[in-house]
Write an enzyme that holds these catalytic residues in place. Structure first.
Site, PDB file in Angstrom:
ATOM      1  CB  CYS A  48      42.839  91.202  38.912  1.00  0.00           C
ATOM      2  SG  CYS A  48      41.450  90.055  38.703  1.00  0.00           S
ATOM      3  CB  CYS A  50      40.250  86.708  37.529  1.00  0.00           C
ATOM      4  SG  CYS A  50      40.199  87.847  36.144  1.00  0.00           S
ATOM      5  CB  CYS A  53      42.531  90.318  34.152  1.00  0.00           C
ATOM      6  SG  CYS A  53      41.160  91.087  35.022  1.00  0.00           S
TER       7      CYS A  53
END
Length: 191
Positions: A48, A50, A53
């Protein structure tokens, strides 16, 4: 030098054990570690990109999977846990001392409510589900990554057999759309 995506991707993805029954996660403190016990393996494990995180030092991506919230229990040093951002859809519970995110829980109305997000790299046991895809890949640009390097990032994921998405995988996006359609009454909730 090629950018580090994540240690579990950079060194070659190792296949997990479909029969893994769970294990323990530990924060990075040198003593009085937060311990979280997982009662099952994870699903939808993915890289991930993003900005929310937790990522290991130097990595562009986290690797995060989900499992039912009732299979996630803080079993040591719960007093060290705090929620990073109570307004976020995923309330990331982190160690106050080392900052490592131990689990993320959705408490509001959301398609993934009832699932917790965890980083299996925090476990000292092997066999967790391997990453299945890469999500929110272009989000690393928002965090300062040079857009000129995006082809190389996507090629590295492809070399490891992971599809790259700028959202979630199609199966998870279908689940979100189904949930939304059922909530609005446009789709029967008995599917």
């Amino acid at each position: 030098m090629a950018p580090s995506l994540h240690p579990s991707v950079d060194s070659g993805i190792k296949k997990g054990d479909a029969n893994k029954a769970g294990g323990k996660l530990y924060c990075h403190c040198s003593n009085n570690k937060v311990e979280v016990t997982l009662g099952s393996n994870v699903a939808h494990n993915h890289a991930c990109g993003c900005s929310k995180c937790w990522k290991p030092s130097g990595a562009l991506f986290s690797v995060v999977g989900v499992l039912p919230a009732d299979q996630v229990h803080v079993t040591a040093n719960a007093n060290k846990i705090h929620i990073v951002d109570e307004a976020a859809a995923i309330q990331r519970n982190a160690c106050k001392e080392c900052g490592v995110h131990m689990y993320g829980r959705i408490v509001n109305d959301h398609p993934f409510k009832g699932l917790d997000f965890v980083h299996t790299e925090l476990s000292d046991s092997k066999g967790w589900q391997e990453p299945q895809f890469a999500a929110f890949v272009s989000s690393i640009i928002e965090q300062g990554f040079d857009p000129k390097g995006m082809d190389e990032v996507r090629q590295k994921f492809k070399k490891e057999g992971l599809e790259s998405y700028d959202v979630l995988s199609p199966a998870l996006m279908d689940l979100i759309a189904t949930y939304t359609a059922q909530k609005s009454g446009k789709l029967s909730s008995k599917l």
